[in-house]
Every structure is written in C-alpha cells, then in structure tokens.
Design a protein around this motif. Sequence first.
Motif, mmCIF file in Angstrom:
data_model
loop_
_atom_site.group_PDB
_atom_site.id
_atom_site.type_symbol
_atom_site.label_atom_id
_atom_site.label_comp_id
_atom_site.label_asym_id
_atom_site.label_seq_id
_atom_site.Cartn_x
_atom_site.Cartn_y
_atom_site.Cartn_z
ATOM 1 N N LEU A 143 0.813 -1.214 0.000
ATOM 2 C CA LEU A 143 0.000 0.000 0.000
ATOM 3 C C LEU A 143 0.848 1.267 0.000
ATOM 4 N N PHE A 144 1.920 1.263 0.773
ATOM 5 C CA PHE A 144 2.701 2.492 0.965
ATOM 6 C C PHE A 144 4.038 2.382 0.233
ATOM 7 N N ARG A 145 4.003 2.496 -1.063
ATOM 8 C CA ARG A 145 5.237 2.484 -1.855
ATOM 9 C C ARG A 145 5.699 3.930 -2.044
ATOM 10 N N ILE A 146 6.211 4.484 -0.955
ATOM 11 C CA ILE A 146 6.569 5.900 -0.933
ATOM 12 C C ILE A 146 7.993 6.032 -0.400
ATOM 13 N N GLY A 147 8.919 6.433 -1.249
ATOM 14 C CA GLY A 147 10.286 6.628 -0.794
ATOM 15 C C GLY A 147 10.976 5.323 -0.459
ATOM 16 N N THR A 148 12.088 5.454 0.231
ATOM 17 C CA THR A 148 12.908 4.289 0.595
ATOM 18 C C THR A 148 13.254 4.247 2.075
ATOM 19 N N GLU A 149 12.778 5.213 2.847
ATOM 20 C CA GLU A 149 13.199 5.344 4.237
ATOM 21 C C GLU A 149 12.487 4.333 5.121
ATOM 22 N N ARG A 150 13.221 3.318 5.551
ATOM 23 C CA ARG A 150 12.649 2.317 6.439
ATOM 24 C C ARG A 150 12.646 2.819 7.886
ATOM 25 N N MET A 151 11.839 2.166 8.706
ATOM 26 C CA MET A 151 11.829 2.511 10.122
ATOM 27 C C MET A 151 13.244 2.375 10.687
ATOM 28 N N PRO A 152 13.696 3.327 11.468
ATOM 29 C CA PRO A 152 15.079 3.296 11.972
ATOM 30 C C PRO A 152 15.357 2.014 12.759
ATOM 31 N N GLU A 153 16.532 1.456 12.564
ATOM 32 C CA GLU A 153 16.888 0.220 13.265
ATOM 33 C C GLU A 153 16.838 0.359 14.784
ATOM 34 N N PRO A 154 17.265 1.493 15.382
ATOM 35 C CA PRO A 154 17.132 1.604 16.833
ATOM 36 C C PRO A 154 15.686 1.444 17.305
ATOM 37 N N LEU A 155 14.731 1.912 16.496
ATOM 38 C CA LEU A 155 13.325 1.765 16.861
ATOM 39 C C LEU A 155 12.899 0.311 16.762
ATOM 40 N N VAL A 156 13.381 -0.405 15.752
ATOM 41 C CA VAL A 156 13.061 -1.828 15.614
ATOM 42 C C VAL A 156 13.570 -2.597 16.831
ATOM 43 N N ARG A 157 14.797 -2.343 17.221
ATOM 44 C CA ARG A 157 15.363 -3.022 18.392
ATOM 45 C C ARG A 157 14.565 -2.683 19.649
ATOM 46 N N ALA A 158 14.155 -1.423 19.749
ATOM 47 C CA ALA A 158 13.378 -1.004 20.921
ATOM 48 C C ALA A 158 12.036 -1.711 20.982
ATOM 49 N N PHE A 159 11.457 -2.039 19.823
ATOM 50 C CA PHE A 159 10.226 -2.822 19.824
ATOM 51 C C PHE A 159 10.474 -4.194 20.434
#
Length: 474
Positions: A35-51
Amino acid sequence: MGERASTRIERDSFGPIEVPADRYWGAQTQRSIELFRIGTERMPEPLVRAFGVQKKAAALANMALGELDAKLGAAVVRACDEVISGKLVDHFPLLVWQTGSGTQTNMNANEVIANRANEMLGEPLGQRKPVHPNDHVNRGQSSNDSFPTAMHIATVAEIHDTLLPGLARLHEVLQAKATEFAGVVKLGRTQLQDAVPMTLGQEFSTYATMLGEDEERLKEAALLIREINLGATAIGTGINAHPDYAGLVCRRLAEITGIPVVTAPNLIEATQDCGAFIQLSGVLKRVAAKLSKVCNDLRLLSSGPRAGFGEINLPPRQAGSSIMPGKVNPVIPEVVNQIAFEVIGNDMTVTFAAEAGQLQLNAFEPIIAHSLFKSVLHLTKGCVVLADRCVDGITANRDALRASVERSIGIVTALNPYIGYAHATDVAAEAHASGRGVAEIVLERGLMTAEALAEVLRPEVLTRPRALPARKLA
C-alpha cells in the motif's frame, strides 16, 4: 534476475494474502508494503530493536500476572531477544510512510515475534498458533502505547550511546586546541570589523564551552523522554490491560534497558501529547545552530590563502575545484553546515507533527521518529568527522596573527582609561586616514610616554582584565 521466492498464505480481516515464504512478517505487514510504496526510508533500526525490548517487557509482565502462558511467553521472550540483537532486522521492511499511529510497525513486530516464536516451538510459519500476534505478543497493548514507548526507549539510548559521546569527542578536541593556542594573540572582530585583541585559545575555548553547555541540555531533554505511556493501551484508560500491568511492565523495561523509565502520571495525557519530543528536537536544533556557527567561523578564519583572513589552516582533505588547480575548500565544515540545515528543518517537521495531534492520540509519530533519529545520527557523525578530520589538524598562522594586532586601530580602545574617549577617537580617525600606527600618533601628540604606552599596549595584557590606575582624565 533470479526466480521469484516462494510464498505462503497469511490472513487478516481483509482476507488471504501472499507473503514471502522465508519472511517472518505476516498479512498486515505485507499489506503495508504493497500500500505504501513511498520513498525508501525504512523505520530506523534503533526503533526496531526497541520494539523487541518493549515486547519482551510486556511478555515478562504478562507472564508474572498470569496473563500469558509460561511456555508461550518464554518463546516470545526468546524471539524478542533476537529482535533486540538485530538478528531479525531484515524482517522489518516497513517504511516511515504509513499510518500515523505506527500501527503497521507494531503489527510487524507482533507478526515477526509470533512467527519466530512458533518456529521455535516447532510449528510452521503463518499458522498464528500456538502464539498469536495479537492475543499473545500484543497482550495488554495497543499501537498507541507500544509505538511511542519504543520511540522513547530508542531515543534515550541513541542520545546517551551515540550523540553525547560524539559531542564529547568534539568538545575534547576543541578544548585541546584552546590549550594549544592559549598564547597566540590575534585581533577579535565584531560585525566583521576590527575590535580588540584576544587569543586564538580564547576563541576556541568559546566553541568548547558552547558544546559543553549543549551536552547538559541534551541530558536534561533525555530526562523528559524517560516518561512512558505503556499500559495506556488505546487512549490512556488502560482497557484490556491488567490493573497491575503498567507498573510492572515499566519495571521490566528498566531492568532490561538500564534506563530508569517511569510511567506517566496521566496516561490519557501522555498518549496524545508529544511535548517531550518537541523539547528534544528543539535541543537538537540548538546543537545544530551552534555547530553551524562554529563551522562558519572556521571557514572565515581559514579563508584565503592569500586574499582572505588566513588566520588558521584547516587540514586539506581533497581537491576543491574541477577547473582551478590547487584550490582546496573547507569541505568538512561545509558538510557539517549542511547537516545543521537538515536538523533545523527536521525540527520544523517534528513541531508540525506534534501540533497536528487531535483529541486522544497524536497520529503522526512515525515522521517524528524518522526526523529525530535522522537528526541524532547525522549530528553524531558530523561531530566526529569535524573533530577527527578537521579541528584536530588545525594550525595557526602565528606571525600573521600577531602582526594584525600590532597594526590594528582597534588597540586604541585600551587607551580610553588613559587618554579619554575623545582623544582615542581622534587618534583612531587619524590612524585610519593616514595609515599610520596608533602608537606613533599617541606619542606624537604627547598623550602618553613611550614607557607607559608600551606597557598598556602589550598584546598579552590586552587579552585579559587588569586593574587600571586611578587618575583624572584631561
């Protein structure tokens, strides 16, 4: 091009959807990808680890409260540890550009952890059993408290683990230069006009002090970020969470991270208010503005080499022109200037995103996270490259600096207490018009003796306070 990877079928409320067979994410993540094919900026890795941290703390709390089966919970915890370690980072493909509450990223975490936990328990991917992404991994949670909590944890960690050390490195190098240049006399300037003498060490010590102040402001801002809303669930009322869950999960988070997080006193307020992020972004902007000012000064002071200020030399790093042979530009300060411009723009983005929240939720947290983590990362890198590739190698043109003081009209300021402002003004005007030296004109006019004048105009004396003789001016 290789053959397309095989797929499996996962399901959600919209029905079945194909998911790459070797990926741990599920239906909701896949729909977001498409659905959201917008840009290339993925969620920051520090945020993924924090999840991973947030989900682990939730599982531990729910197990302790009897809300989650011990066997399933243990598998969830092991899967969370793999998220925390970064082992599963490739299974978090979502972009920043998604629903403003971060629901897709929260579900990405739930799906990855559930599928990995089930795999650990010997079950195939995509069955959502025995561990279910919503019923077990997301137990007692909502995206509206999970996503901001992960933001808070990651932000505090990034400030303390990356940005503060980066600033400290630059502070250290600037202070070392202040010591090295302590005896190098030069002319100060105000509004780009000649002012009064100072030392190059004093000039560099101001840069060190400016950044030292910002280290303290960052620590203060991080204190506000330690307040979390985990346990708020949907809007802050705590619906579907055990009465003791909020307090217990906060303690588990503190144990896992070493960060003394605290539960917000009003979870409804904390779920909709992004004021702490505005505060932090403002401090990042402050750091950026000061760094940019320092870089502006370095570019000016090193300008030339023949027709500029030419007071200091920046270490040459690369050829500066495709047409002018031998030209070398201040490339490191220019890079850091550009980082500063970006951070200042990011602050505006954070401000608008925080202001745009409505009623019981701010629905623009992904762009806040994206902007903050970009600012922290780029400021950190900028500080380190400025310290190690530029400031550490700066040298002073000592003879030229001293000569500029000796021929300066600005030293007439030091004569005010001895000959009065009116006489000093006349001397300055004549020196400027004639090109003659201040000392020569003062002696010619008999305003001071040669011995007294020499003592007052010693450059070393001019750069610090001194007791003045009590005398009545003519």
